[in-house]
Scaffold this active site. Structure first.
Site: not given
Ligand code: NVA
Ligand code: CP
Length: 311
Positions: A100, A127, A130, A227, A267, A295
């Site tokens: 990540r 992502h 997801q 989101d 998500c 997930r």
């Molecule tokens: N768009 C959000 C998704 C979190 C799962 C982010 O990147 O923070």
């Molecule tokens: N939806 C998602 O990826 O959540 P987290 O940021 O908690 O991993």
């Protein structure tokens, strides 16, 4: 070497297999085979996470593997060691990487140099774990316990509201086209899909609809999705983004302008009162916790597919 960096890294036939394996892992939890027995997978995280971190750690254990969680602040990459050196070193120790991070190019660099499979656990651009899970979650509802999961997605429409220029919107563009769905994005004209994702959609022969009218976006939708408005790394722009994106807040009225049996998805984490109202989060057709649970099952299937391809 097979990686899972973007939705299209698996073919439609492979997605069918992933969904079927995910259903099997879900139904046989605690009893199924352990295709990652004896393997250690490093999880390199440069951003916060609840769902992704826990579901991968638990999933790796349940497949017989050993997760090794590494926050980038604790390893030398956080002090400037090149990504390519880090990739080459880690590839000597572990059987795979779950990553990540911010820049999508960084994860591509790790994949190029590590010599082991790399899974995208979220970048600024995509992502994919997801989106596979979200499609599986909807398909479970539409196909029932024994029906054809992939077939149940064909021709369905997803409406994505709010920040239409970041990772989740991009992933829906690729995902919907891969899964045989239609995607309509509703967001401010200044935050629409960027050049790269347009090129990628084109390359796969896909399409999407973008509008600045939220009601046009949700008309006829089977899924209404949103989101956060300020993603990780954008916290400083929060106030400005709220102002721009408020017309795209998913209210009960907007949600009910979709199909009468439409699902609400997010998500998570959600910010009630910003991108979605509490009333929608409490709605009987809101499936956010099924998405979160799935997930685990879908990612286990993705890991098992990568391990199988590697032999
Ligand atoms: N768009 C959000 C998704 C979190 C799962 C982010 O990147 O923070
Ligand atoms: N939806 C998602 O990826 O959540 P987290 O940021 O908690 O991993």
């Amino acid at each position: 070497m097979k990686h899972f960096l973007q939705e299209t890294d698996f073919t439609r036939d492979e997605v069918v297999q992933i969904f079927s394996m995910a259903r099997h892992f879900k139904q046989e939890r605690g009893r199924h085979e352990k295709p990652l027995a004896g393997q250690t997978w490093a999880m390199i995280f440069a951003k916060s996470s609840t769902r992704t971190r826990v579901s991968f750690e638990v999933g790796l254990h349940e497949l017989g593997g050993n997760p090794l969680f590494l926050n980038t602040n604790d390893i030398q990459i956080g002090r400037g060691e090149p990504i390519s050196d880090t990739a080459k070193v880690l590839g000597r120790f572990v059987h795979g990487l779950v990553v990540r991070t911010y820049a999508h190019g960084d994860i591509m660099g790790l994949a190029q140099d590590s010599g082991v499979p790399v899974v995208n656990a979220l970048t600024d651009f995509l992502h994919p774990c997801q989106i596979y899970t979200d499609a599986f979650t909807a398909a479970e509802r539409w196909a029932g316990p024994d029906g054809d999961l992939f077939a149940s997605l064909q021709g369905r429409k997803v409406a994505f509201l709010g920040d239409t220029g970041f990772n989740m919107a991009n992933s829906w563009i690729l995902g919907a086209n891969l899964f045989g769905m239609k995607v309509s994005l509703g967001g401010p004209a200044s935050d629409g899909p960027g050049k790269l994702i347009r090129m990628m959609a084109n390359k796969m022969g896909g399409s999407f609809h973008f509008t600045s009218d939220p009601y046009e976006a949700v008309a006829g939708a089977d899924i209404v999705y949103t989101d956060v408005w300020a993603s990780m790394g954008q916290e400083g722009e929060s106030a400005e983004r709220q102002k721009r994106m408020m017309p795209f807040q998913v209210t009960k009225k907007l949600f009910e302008a979709a199909k009468p049996d439409a699902l609400f998805m997010h998500c998570l984490p959600a910010h009630a009162g910003e991108e979605v109202t509490q009333e929608v989060l409490d709605h009987p057709r809101c499936v956010i916790f099924d998405e979160a649970e799935n997930r685990l099952h879908v990612q286990k299937a993705i890991l098992a597919m990568l391990a199988r391809e590697r032999g």
